[in-house]
Design an enzyme around this catalytic site. Structure first.
Site, PDB file in Angstrom:
ATOM      1  N   PHE A   1       0.857  -1.193   0.000  1.00 55.12           N
ATOM      2  CA  PHE A   1       0.000   0.000   0.000  1.00 55.12           C
ATOM      3  C   PHE A   1       0.890   1.239   0.000  1.00 55.12           C
ATOM      4  O   PHE A   1       1.758   1.384   0.862  1.00 55.12           O
ATOM      5  CB  PHE A   1      -0.921   0.034   1.226  1.00 55.12           C
ATOM      6  CG  PHE A   1      -1.935   1.139   1.124  1.00 55.12           C
ATOM      7  CD1 PHE A   1      -3.174   0.915   0.546  1.00 55.12           C
ATOM      8  CD2 PHE A   1      -1.627   2.425   1.553  1.00 55.12           C
ATOM      9  CE1 PHE A   1      -4.107   1.952   0.417  1.00 55.12           C
ATOM     10  CE2 PHE A   1      -2.548   3.454   1.424  1.00 55.12           C
ATOM     11  CZ  PHE A   1      -3.788   3.219   0.860  1.00 55.12           C
TER      12      PHE A   1
ATOM     13  N   LYS B   1       2.453   9.851   8.601  1.00 56.11           N
ATOM     14  CA  LYS B   1       1.770   9.362   9.816  1.00 56.11           C
ATOM     15  C   LYS B   1       2.418   9.888  11.100  1.00 56.11           C
ATOM     16  O   LYS B   1       2.173  11.016  11.489  1.00 56.11           O
ATOM     17  CB  LYS B   1       1.695   7.832   9.800  1.00 56.11           C
ATOM     18  CG  LYS B   1       0.756   7.319   8.697  1.00 56.11           C
ATOM     19  CD  LYS B   1       0.466   5.850   8.846  1.00 56.11           C
ATOM     20  CE  LYS B   1      -0.380   5.287   7.732  1.00 56.11           C
ATOM     21  NZ  LYS B   1      -1.798   5.413   7.934  1.00 56.11           N
TER      22      LYS B   1
ATOM     23  N   ASP C   1       9.243   2.676   1.812  1.00 55.15           N
ATOM     24  CA  ASP C   1       8.069   3.426   2.249  1.00 55.15           C
ATOM     25  C   ASP C   1       7.920   3.167   3.751  1.00 55.15           C
ATOM     26  O   ASP C   1       7.380   2.134   4.157  1.00 55.15           O
ATOM     27  CB  ASP C   1       6.836   2.949   1.460  1.00 55.15           C
ATOM     28  CG  ASP C   1       5.542   3.591   1.952  1.00 55.15           C
ATOM     29  OD1 ASP C   1       5.545   4.200   3.050  1.00 55.15           O
ATOM     30  OD2 ASP C   1       4.519   3.473   1.253  1.00 55.15           O
TER      31      ASP C   1
END
Ligand code: PMP
Length: 401
Positions: free
Chosen positions: A143, A257, A228
């Protein structure tokens, strides 16, 4: 405790349905207040938050470090325009390079935007150094975001038929299968992009020897290795960065995040030799704005000062052991993950029902797949929170027998 003074929830829900574009099925509650590992809705119901805003609230909800930085910086300078340097931007870039071992930072606003920057930088590297190579290899079930290019990079099967035609130039290969990755490399390949622990994909980590082999192939062919670390970065897995578990460095790393502790902010970091963009090729109006930078700097310094990577390692082990113990009496299978990025499987596609029962009981956790429950509590979580969480989870199982 229900608060009799709050009666506006039905009206709020009606307005939400009327005015918000539908993009997600949300439960019929409205969140109003947060503190530490707790959230309250507009009916005054308390929740123990083991989602942590989807791995964002590393310092807990409304931490003082973030509140103080917001107030202090908003009294000085909120935005100057991306055409100018500002002090918090420079200080934060210095700090991030110092703690990460990377040399250069580009600031953006979301994980997808940081990944979009990584994709563009990899293609620029391909254009400048690899005869126009542009293909990027990513993993099945990965993702990387919801912009068109990052959805194209994402290896989630459900994304495949959506929004065609997608951005071209992405190849997906299975995790931990070096032969498949090697077979996908050709003279058009400019990068390999990986999550070290696939968060949305169900919390599956890459193996050390596999990652070593990929690093070697990237070095041999001049291909960039992109990590990532949007979900795994800044203490989540029990090290400041997940790649430190493997002792393998990326050429590009993306963070979001936890970097803002709730303030929207992201970063792409790279090495000096890949400082390849020309003016105008990459930028963002809000990227690097003083308010965001002051918040990010305060949050990341606090994560380091409080030793929250270590707390994530210790509390992660405690939670993981607790889940394994519970698995002797409840249908919990395959407890996995690193630090405070954990998951387990449940039989018969019951994960959404169990997550719903947990919410009814005042515990928030996430079911990213019908058979998987994921836990990403704040990094400040304590043993007593975990004990409470395990007791609520046991009750939720009993509601679903
Ligand atoms: N990469 C990873 C690994 C993620 O987990 C996410 C968000 N779940 C993203 C990218 C996208 O981040 P954002 O939602 O901030 O765009």
């Amino acid at each position: 405790m229900m608060n009799a003074l709050h009666t506006e929830t039905p009206e709020l829900l009606a307005s939400a349905e009327k005015s918000l574009l539908f993009t997600a099925k949300r439960p019929a509650v409205v969140m109003e207040k947060g503190a530490g590992v707790q959230l309250w809705d507009t009916d005054g119901k308390r929740y123990l938050d083991f989602n942590g805003g989807w791995a964002v609230t590393s310092l807990g909800h409304s931490p003082s470090a973030l509140r103080e930085a917001l107030v202090r910086q908003s009294e000085e300078l909120v935005i100057a325009s991306p055409a100018f340097y500002n002090k918090p931007m420079i200080e934060f870039a210095d700090y991030l390079t110092e703690i990460s071992g990377m040399d250069k930072v580009f600031f953006a606003n979301s994980g997808a935007e940081a990944n979009e920057s990584a994709i563009k930088l990899a293609r620029k590297h391909g254009a400048v150094n690899l005869n126009g190579a542009y293909e990027i290899i990513t993993l099945t079930n990965s993702f990387h975001g919801r912009t068109l290019a990052t959805m194209s990079a994402t290896g989630k099967p459900q994304f495949k038929p959506l929004f065609e035609p997608k951005a071209g130039g992405f190849k997906h290969v299975p995790i931990n299968d070096f032969d498949a990755c090697f077979a996908a490399i050709n003279d058009k390949t400019c990068a390999i992009m990986l999550e070290l622990v696939q968060g949305e994909g169900g919390v599956y980590a890459v193996d050390g020897p596999y990652l070593q082999a990929i690093r070697k192939a990237c070095d041999v062919y001049g291909i960039l290795l992109i990590f990532d670390e949007v979900q795994t970065g800044l203490g989540r897995t029990g090290k400041l960065f997940a790649h430190q578990h493997y002792g393998i460095e990326p050429d590009i790393m993306t963070l979001a995040k936890g970097i803002g502790g709730g303030f929207p902010l992201s970063a792409m970091l790279t090495k000096s030799k890949f400082d390849l963009f020309e003016p105008g090729e990459q930028g963002s109006t809000y990227g690097g704005a003083p308010l965001a930078m002051a918040c990010g700097l305060a949050v990341v310094k606090e994560i380091v000062k409080l030793g929250l990577s270590e707390n994530a390692a210790v509390m992660g082990a405690y939670l993981s052991n607790g889940l394994k113990q519970l698995s002797q009496t409840h249908p919990i299978r395959h407890v996995r993950g690193k630090g405070l990025l954990l998951a387990f499987d449940v039989p018969d596609g019951k994960a959404p029902a169990i997550a719903a029962s947990c919410m009814e009981l005042g515990l928030l956790l996430h079911a990213p797949r019908p058979t998987t429950i994921r836990l990403t509590p704040p990094l400040i979580v304590k043993q007593q929170d975990i004990d409470e969480m395990l007791a609520l989870l046991a009750r939720a199982f009993e509601m679903n027998v």
